[in-house]
Motif scaffolding. Structure first.
Motif, PDB file in Angstrom:
ATOM      1  N   GLU A 130      -0.135  -2.726  -7.946  1.00  0.00           N
ATOM      2  CA  GLU A 130      -1.442  -3.191  -7.473  1.00  0.00           C
ATOM      3  C   GLU A 130      -1.367  -3.575  -5.989  1.00  0.00           C
ATOM      4  OE1 GLU A 130      -4.600  -3.693  -8.952  1.00  0.00           O
ATOM      5  OE2 GLU A 130      -3.759  -2.291 -10.406  1.00  0.00           O
ATOM      6  N   THR A 162       0.815  -1.222   0.000  1.00  0.00           N
ATOM      7  CA  THR A 162       0.000   0.000   0.000  1.00  0.00           C
ATOM      8  C   THR A 162       0.845   1.266   0.000  1.00  0.00           C
ATOM      9  OG1 THR A 162      -0.172   0.212   2.422  1.00  0.00           O
ATOM     10  CG2 THR A 162      -1.760  -1.238   1.318  1.00  0.00           C
ATOM     11  N   LYS A 190      -0.223  10.504  -8.581  1.00  0.00           N
ATOM     12  CA  LYS A 190      -0.807   9.358  -9.285  1.00  0.00           C
ATOM     13  C   LYS A 190       0.311   8.695 -10.071  1.00  0.00           C
ATOM     14  CE  LYS A 190      -5.353  11.546  -9.653  1.00  0.00           C
ATOM     15  NZ  LYS A 190      -6.407  12.055 -10.568  1.00  0.00           N
ATOM     16  N   GLN A 219      -6.291  -2.809  -1.910  1.00  0.00           N
ATOM     17  CA  GLN A 219      -7.216  -1.689  -2.027  1.00  0.00           C
ATOM     18  C   GLN A 219      -7.543  -1.380  -3.484  1.00  0.00           C
ATOM     19  OE1 GLN A 219      -4.706   0.931   0.191  1.00  0.00           O
ATOM     20  NE2 GLN A 219      -5.746   0.542   2.121  1.00  0.00           N
ATOM     21  N   SER A 220      -6.519  -1.383  -4.333  1.00  0.00           N
ATOM     22  CA  SER A 220      -6.774  -1.086  -5.745  1.00  0.00           C
ATOM     23  C   SER A 220      -7.593  -2.200  -6.401  1.00  0.00           C
ATOM     24  CB  SER A 220      -5.452  -0.878  -6.499  1.00  0.00           C
ATOM     25  OG  SER A 220      -4.665  -2.049  -6.488  1.00  0.00           O
ATOM     26  N   GLN A 221      -7.387  -3.446  -5.941  1.00  0.00           N
ATOM     27  CA  GLN A 221      -8.180  -4.556  -6.465  1.00  0.00           C
ATOM     28  C   GLN A 221      -9.654  -4.405  -6.080  1.00  0.00           C
ATOM     29  OE1 GLN A 221      -6.016  -7.824  -4.787  1.00  0.00           O
ATOM     30  NE2 GLN A 221      -4.732  -8.109  -6.596  1.00  0.00           N
ATOM     31  N   ASN A 236     -11.123  -1.633  -5.448  1.00  0.00           N
ATOM     32  CA  ASN A 236     -11.620  -0.494  -6.221  1.00  0.00           C
ATOM     33  C   ASN A 236     -12.105  -0.945  -7.600  1.00  0.00           C
ATOM     34  OD1 ASN A 236     -11.971   2.399  -6.773  1.00  0.00           O
ATOM     35  ND2 ASN A 236     -10.217   2.151  -8.127  1.00  0.00           N
ATOM     36  N   LYS A 237     -11.317  -1.788  -8.246  1.00  0.00           N
ATOM     37  CA  LYS A 237     -11.685  -2.283  -9.571  1.00  0.00           C
ATOM     38  C   LYS A 237     -12.929  -3.174  -9.509  1.00  0.00           C
ATOM     39  CE  LYS A 237      -7.092  -2.198 -11.662  1.00  0.00           C
ATOM     40  NZ  LYS A 237      -5.984  -3.011 -12.229  1.00  0.00           N
ATOM     41  N   GLN A 248     -18.930   1.390 -13.266  1.00  0.00           N
ATOM     42  CA  GLN A 248     -18.183   2.653 -13.292  1.00  0.00           C
ATOM     43  C   GLN A 248     -16.817   2.508 -13.937  1.00  0.00           C
ATOM     44  OE1 GLN A 248     -18.011   4.067  -9.267  1.00  0.00           O
ATOM     45  NE2 GLN A 248     -20.230   4.338  -9.091  1.00  0.00           N
ATOM     46  N   GLN A 249     -16.615   1.415 -14.673  1.00  0.00           N
ATOM     47  CA  GLN A 249     -15.315   1.214 -15.314  1.00  0.00           C
ATOM     48  C   GLN A 249     -15.124   2.250 -16.411  1.00  0.00           C
ATOM     49  OE1 GLN A 249     -13.113  -0.370 -13.991  1.00  0.00           O
ATOM     50  NE2 GLN A 249     -13.315  -2.582 -13.958  1.00  0.00           N
ATOM     51  N   TYR A 275     -15.426  -3.218  -7.350  1.00  0.00           N
ATOM     52  CA  TYR A 275     -16.684  -2.518  -7.094  1.00  0.00           C
ATOM     53  C   TYR A 275     -17.020  -1.493  -8.178  1.00  0.00           C
ATOM     54  CZ  TYR A 275     -17.272  -4.960  -2.757  1.00  0.00           C
ATOM     55  OH  TYR A 275     -17.461  -5.954  -1.838  1.00  0.00           O
ATOM     56  N   LYS A 276     -16.018  -0.985  -8.866  1.00  0.00           N
ATOM     57  CA  LYS A 276     -16.305  -0.149 -10.035  1.00  0.00           C
ATOM     58  C   LYS A 276     -17.000  -0.983 -11.111  1.00  0.00           C
ATOM     59  CE  LYS A 276     -13.163   3.789 -10.114  1.00  0.00           C
ATOM     60  NZ  LYS A 276     -12.073   4.450 -10.860  1.00  0.00           N
TER      61      LYS A 276
END
Length: 433
Positions: free
Chosen positions: A416, A135, A402, A419-421, A423-424, A432-433, A426-427
């Motif tokens: 990766e 992270t 970023k 958290q980023s996983q 994020n993807k 929301q992709q 649930y997007k």
């Protein structure tokens, strides 16, 4: 049957999300980053840069408008127009990899029982597969000093790069320094929800005397050729021959003055103050003896009622103006998880007086100097490790930090994390992709 399939998918998903990313393989292709704004970490900027590296080392740092490159000079070219390149950020005095979950005792290995533990080596407890490490890399923190806690002398720290299979693979500098928690002449009373109250530490002289006797006995032991072996005394040899740094954890003016004088009287050659909230009051002593400060977390409140409420934010500027080499450390509450905020601590210092490039030095070249690894990292210079990253914008600002690519010793690392996983996932779930 459908229900079983759903459970199977969830099970596979949970395994994939829990799995640690494999460390990047050794660099095999030379890489050239073109057209980015390069922040060299030494106070200089190249507006349109060419940064090249091969076999893990930087081979080119130049203004792209002033050089001519053969098309086949590098195997891979990255066009970073409109982006910014930085040296990897360094997190000193960190417990990354020593504790995974505070509430689970078996995952907590940051301290040992005892008072004088210079023989304790934090590196052998370092877990390179910690989920927390994943992270911090996406914010540019690529190097850390793994530091023990507890006792009067906590033990020995080591410095690692943050993409490795184990501590041996990650090691950059082994047993770089010994950490001394110097006693304070005042004690804090009450609990966290009450206003802080202080009282005199009646045992202060006794506690300082214990440190003095320990160092005196260690020197006597090291000077004696016919002796019964003592591993504790042997472990401080580096303090006297200059191969290790004494990191003195102290905040108050009297603490700092007494600790520095005690160390100098005992012939200790390399000294760094860690914390140093009132270091500006002892600046003349520190500058005279070439002693730097790893400043305590600046996102904090002043310690006394009569102090400027913005004093913690201004401290790096005050010390820098007095000629002290200053780095930033982040120990304290939630310190491992908060390591990712290190660049934003530097950004706050820039907002309160420091030039932006000076603020960058707090977590790059200055910290590298204080840790004794400035020959390897801290700046973008030819011959140093290719530990650097590309950001879409200002890496000291949380709105524009970023990172699109990061390299450790020339290896392209995976940015990766759990958290980023999520994020993807649930997007995708909510389109929301």
């Amino acid at each position: 049957m459908i229900l079983k399939k759903r459970y199977l998918v969830l099970f596979i998903l949970s395994i994939s999300m829990a799995a640690q990313h494999a460390p990047a393989k050794k660099q095999t292709k030379s890489i050239l980053i073109l057209n980015a704004i390069a922040h060299l970490g030494n106070g200089k900027i190249i507006q349109n840069s060419a940064i090249g590296f091969k076999d893990g080392k930087i081979t080119l740092v130049a203004d792209a408008t002033q050089i001519r490159l053969a098309k086949d000079a590098y195997d891979e070219t990255i066009d970073a127009t409109g982006k910014e390149v930085y040296p990897g950020f360094i997190a000193p005095n960190s417990t990354l990899g020593l504790v995974e979950i505070d509430a689970i005792k078996s995952s907590d290995d940051e301290s040992e029982i005892g008072v004088f533990n210079p023989n304790v080596r934090s590196i052998i407890a370092y877990n390179a597969e910690s989920k927390v490490i994943e992270t911090v890399r996406p914010n540019g923190i690529l190097i850390a000093q793994i530091t023990p806690r507890g006792g009067r002398i906590s033990g020995t720290s080591s410095i690692v790069q943050l993409d490795s299979w184990n501590w041996q693979d990650g090691l950059m500098k082994e047993d770089d320094g010994i950490h001394l928690n110097f006693p304070s002449s005042f004690r804090q009373n009450g609990w966290w929800a009450e206003p802080a109250a202080s009282s005199l530490n009646k045992d202060y002289s006794k506690q300082v005397g214990e440190i003095t006797r320990f160092l005196t006995n260690a020197k006597s032991y090291l000077a004696d050729t016919a002796k019964e072996r003592n591993l504790i005394f042997e472990s401080v040899k580096g303090l006297f021959d200059g191969t290790q740094t004494l990191f003195i954890h102290a905040d108050k003016e009297l603490q700092i003055i007494d600790a520095v004088n005690l160390a100098l009287e005992n012939g200790i050659k390399k000294i760094v103050i860690v914390g140093g909230f009132e270091a500006y009051k002892a600046a003349d002593l520190l500058k005279k003896n070439n002693i730097g400060v790893l400043l305590k977390r600046v996102h904090d409140m002043p310690e006394n009622d009569d102090q400027d409420v913005n004093l913690p934010y201004k401290m790096a500027k005050i010390l820098t103006d007095k000629g002290i080499v200053v780095g930033l450390e982040n120990s304290g509450n939630m310190e491992r998880m908060n390591t990712r905020n290190l660049p934003f601590l530097a950004g706050t210092c820039a907002a309160y007086g420091l030039d932006k490039e000076q603020a960058l030095q707090l977590i790059t070249s200055n910290t590298a100097k204080l840790l004794g690894i400035d020959n390897l990292c801290g700046t973008l210079e030819e011959g140093k490790d290719a530990t650097l990253f590309i950001s879409d914008g200002d890496a000291l600002d949380m709105r524009t930090n970023k990172i699109s690519k990061a390299f450790i010793q020339g290896r392209t690392i995976n940015l990766e994390n759990h958290q980023s996983q999520l994020n993807k996932i649930y997007k995708e779930k909510f389109g929301q992709q």
